[in-house]
Design a protein around this motif. Structure first.
Motif, PDB file in Angstrom:
ATOM      1  N   CYS A  42       7.614  19.881  47.164  1.00  0.00           N
ATOM      2  CA  CYS A  42       6.952  18.761  46.478  1.00  0.00           C
ATOM      3  C   CYS A  42       5.437  18.802  46.615  1.00  0.00           C
ATOM      4  O   CYS A  42       4.738  18.046  45.936  1.00  0.00           O
ATOM      5  CB  CYS A  42       7.483  17.428  46.995  1.00  0.00           C
ATOM      6  N   GLY A  43       4.903  19.668  47.494  1.00  0.00           N
ATOM      7  CA  GLY A  43       3.455  19.797  47.634  1.00  0.00           C
ATOM      8  C   GLY A  43       2.895  19.299  48.945  1.00  0.00           C
ATOM      9  O   GLY A  43       1.689  19.416  49.192  1.00  0.00           O
ATOM     10  N   LYS A  44       3.740  18.789  49.833  1.00  0.00           N
ATOM     11  CA  LYS A  44       3.221  18.159  51.047  1.00  0.00           C
ATOM     12  C   LYS A  44       2.572  19.164  52.010  1.00  0.00           C
ATOM     13  O   LYS A  44       1.520  18.874  52.588  1.00  0.00           O
ATOM     14  CB  LYS A  44       4.305  17.348  51.759  1.00  0.00           C
ATOM     15  N   SER A  45       3.153  20.349  52.168  1.00  0.00           N
ATOM     16  CA  SER A  45       2.548  21.352  53.050  1.00  0.00           C
ATOM     17  C   SER A  45       1.259  21.917  52.460  1.00  0.00           C
ATOM     18  O   SER A  45       0.299  22.195  53.186  1.00  0.00           O
ATOM     19  CB  SER A  45       3.540  22.483  53.340  1.00  0.00           C
ATOM     20  N   THR A  46       1.225  22.081  51.134  1.00  0.00           N
ATOM     21  CA  THR A  46      -0.011  22.534  50.483  1.00  0.00           C
ATOM     22  C   THR A  46      -1.121  21.510  50.667  1.00  0.00           C
ATOM     23  O   THR A  46      -2.282  21.870  50.909  1.00  0.00           O
ATOM     24  CB  THR A  46       0.248  22.770  48.982  1.00  0.00           C
ATOM     25  N   LEU A  47      -0.780  20.239  50.591  1.00  0.00           N
ATOM     26  CA  LEU A  47      -1.748  19.181  50.848  1.00  0.00           C
ATOM     27  C   LEU A  47      -2.293  19.292  52.257  1.00  0.00           C
ATOM     28  O   LEU A  47      -3.511  19.218  52.488  1.00  0.00           O
ATOM     29  CB  LEU A  47      -1.087  17.817  50.629  1.00  0.00           C
ATOM     30  N   LEU A  48      -1.405  19.510  53.231  1.00  0.00           N
ATOM     31  CA  LEU A  48      -1.831  19.614  54.621  1.00  0.00           C
ATOM     32  C   LEU A  48      -2.726  20.831  54.832  1.00  0.00           C
ATOM     33  O   LEU A  48      -3.737  20.769  55.537  1.00  0.00           O
ATOM     34  CB  LEU A  48      -0.602  19.691  55.524  1.00  0.00           C
ATOM     35  N   MET A 205       7.380   8.162  64.693  1.00  0.00           N
ATOM     36  CA  MET A 205       5.997   8.546  64.971  1.00  0.00           C
ATOM     37  C   MET A 205       4.948   7.804  64.151  1.00  0.00           C
ATOM     38  O   MET A 205       3.814   7.636  64.605  1.00  0.00           O
ATOM     39  CB  MET A 205       5.824  10.051  64.702  1.00  0.00           C
ATOM     40  N   CYS A 206       5.304   7.369  62.942  1.00  0.00           N
ATOM     41  CA  CYS A 206       4.274   7.010  61.964  1.00  0.00           C
ATOM     42  C   CYS A 206       4.054   5.505  61.828  1.00  0.00           C
ATOM     43  O   CYS A 206       4.989   4.712  61.938  1.00  0.00           O
ATOM     44  CB  CYS A 206       4.625   7.599  60.600  1.00  0.00           C
ATOM     45  N   ASP A 207       2.812   5.147  61.547  1.00  0.00           N
ATOM     46  CA  ASP A 207       2.449   3.761  61.239  1.00  0.00           C
ATOM     47  C   ASP A 207       2.660   3.439  59.767  1.00  0.00           C
ATOM     48  O   ASP A 207       2.866   2.275  59.403  1.00  0.00           O
ATOM     49  CB  ASP A 207       0.967   3.532  61.585  1.00  0.00           C
ATOM     50  N   ARG A 208       2.603   4.479  58.943  1.00  0.00           N
ATOM     51  CA  ARG A 208       2.673   4.302  57.492  1.00  0.00           C
ATOM     52  C   ARG A 208       3.123   5.625  56.884  1.00  0.00           C
ATOM     53  O   ARG A 208       2.845   6.690  57.449  1.00  0.00           O
ATOM     54  CB  ARG A 208       1.283   3.904  56.964  1.00  0.00           C
ATOM     55  N   VAL A 209       3.820   5.553  55.744  1.00  0.00           N
ATOM     56  CA  VAL A 209       4.366   6.768  55.138  1.00  0.00           C
ATOM     57  C   VAL A 209       4.093   6.780  53.640  1.00  0.00           C
ATOM     58  O   VAL A 209       4.261   5.759  52.963  1.00  0.00           O
ATOM     59  CB  VAL A 209       5.886   6.862  55.375  1.00  0.00           C
ATOM     60  N   LEU A 210       3.688   7.943  53.146  1.00  0.00           N
ATOM     61  CA  LEU A 210       3.563   8.177  51.711  1.00  0.00           C
ATOM     62  C   LEU A 210       4.707   9.089  51.273  1.00  0.00           C
ATOM     63  O   LEU A 210       4.974  10.111  51.917  1.00  0.00           O
ATOM     64  CB  LEU A 210       2.220   8.828  51.388  1.00  0.00           C
ATOM     65  N   VAL A 211       5.386   8.702  50.210  1.00  0.00           N
ATOM     66  CA  VAL A 211       6.507   9.477  49.679  1.00  0.00           C
ATOM     67  C   VAL A 211       5.994  10.320  48.515  1.00  0.00           C
ATOM     68  O   VAL A 211       5.395   9.799  47.570  1.00  0.00           O
ATOM     69  CB  VAL A 211       7.648   8.556  49.214  1.00  0.00           C
ATOM     70  N   MET A 212       6.236  11.632  48.600  1.00  0.00           N
ATOM     71  CA  MET A 212       5.696  12.567  47.620  1.00  0.00           C
ATOM     72  C   MET A 212       6.812  13.157  46.755  1.00  0.00           C
ATOM     73  O   MET A 212       7.880  13.527  47.255  1.00  0.00           O
ATOM     74  CB  MET A 212       4.944  13.699  48.336  1.00  0.00           C
ATOM     75  N   LYS A 213       6.544  13.239  45.460  1.00  0.00           N
ATOM     76  CA  LYS A 213       7.465  13.867  44.521  1.00  0.00           C
ATOM     77  C   LYS A 213       6.655  14.605  43.460  1.00  0.00           C
ATOM     78  O   LYS A 213       5.746  14.034  42.861  1.00  0.00           O
ATOM     79  CB  LYS A 213       8.358  12.819  43.851  1.00  0.00           C
ATOM     80  N   ASP A 214       6.973  15.877  43.257  1.00  0.00           N
ATOM     81  CA  ASP A 214       6.311  16.692  42.215  1.00  0.00           C
ATOM     82  C   ASP A 214       4.794  16.617  42.313  1.00  0.00           C
ATOM     83  O   ASP A 214       4.087  16.494  41.309  1.00  0.00           O
ATOM     84  CB  ASP A 214       6.768  16.247  40.827  1.00  0.00           C
ATOM     85  N   GLY A 215       4.277  16.660  43.547  1.00  0.00           N
ATOM     86  CA  GLY A 215       2.841  16.755  43.750  1.00  0.00           C
ATOM     87  C   GLY A 215       2.074  15.455  43.723  1.00  0.00           C
ATOM     88  O   GLY A 215       0.845  15.465  43.820  1.00  0.00           O
TER      89      GLY A 215
END
Length: 251
Positions: A42-48, A205-215
């Motif tokens: 979905c693009g999350k590792s590329t974002l990181l 672990m997280c205070d807040r989460v963003l859900v990613m789909k198709d970038g």
């Protein structure tokens, strides 16, 4: 601590062009742990990797601690954010002793080879100092990931970028590594961005989460949302349901 505006990443040209991250914007407060979840691809590792300076093909704007950073970064900019990778077996050179692996970031940033700093970094992640003389194959997966965390922290960055840091570990070891990360975050006042497909890890672990789909981001969830299993977007609800079924099957 982190601000991103209109980040866009695409690979290839013409008909083979693959749009991986699509014009995303977000911010992370000082000391906050932000989670990014989504299916593989979905693009999350590329974002990181773009945040870490490992991916240079992005457009948009990124700020760390009020300082704008570009695609090409100097030493001081690279020190601001360090990354822990998913695979503890592939992220360490098999022919380098652990002490050499930990000293590498210091040398890359122009510091002298400080043996005591390397030994202190091992002790800070719960490993004996004599592990500096061992090779990666002599360590377990959990111990290797502790070394990877020590290597990321040895430059004292204010930001740690975590790419599925426990997914390659046995379930019995995952909690130990997550607790180590939480302790280091609290002791050092670190800011985390955690990429994961495991909602249980994210909720822990997280205070807040963003859900990613198709970038792109399709939902934002608070810690309370995670604990209650509440999602606002249909895709995010599908992720929750799939995660719940996996937990039932594994129990």
């Amino acid at each position: 601590m982190i601000r991103v505006e209109n980040l866009d990443v695409a690979f290839g040209h013409g008909q083979s062009r693959h749009h991986v991250v699509r014009d995303v914007s977000f911010a992370v407060e000082w000391g906050e742990t932000l989670g990014i979840v989504g299916e593989s691809g979905c693009g999350k590792s590329t974002l990181l990797r773009s945040l870490a300076g490992l991916e240079g093909g992005w457009t948009g704007r990124i700020w760390f601690d009020g300082r704008e950073v570009g695609r090409l970064r100097g030493r001081e900019e690279l020190k601001l954010a360090q990354m822990v990778f998913q695979d503890p077996y592939g992220s360490l050179h098999p022919r380098h002793r652990i002490g050499t692996a930990l000293a590498e970031p210091l040398k890359a940033m122009g510091h002298r080879d400080d043996r005591e700093r390397v030994l202190r970094a091992l002790r800070q992640v719960g490993l004996p100092a004599d592990f500096a003389n061992r090779f990666p194959h002599e360590l377990s997966g959990g111990q290797r990931q502790r070394v990877a965390i020590a290597r990321a922290l040895i430059l004292s960055p204010p930001i740690l970028l975590l790419d599925e840091p426990t997914s390659a570990l046995d379930v019995s070891i995952q909690a130990e590594v997550l607790n180590l990360l939480a302790d280091q975050r609290d002791e050092r006042s670190l800011t985390f961005v955690l990429v994961s497909h495991d909602l249980a890890v994210v909720a822990h672990m997280c205070d807040r989460v963003l859900v990613m789909k198709d970038g792109t981001f399709v939902d934002e969830l608070t810690k309370n949302d995670l604990q209650r299993g509440v999602a606002h977007d249909a895709y995010a609800r599908e992720l929750f349901d799939a995660s719940f079924m996996q937990q039932l099957q594994g129990s």
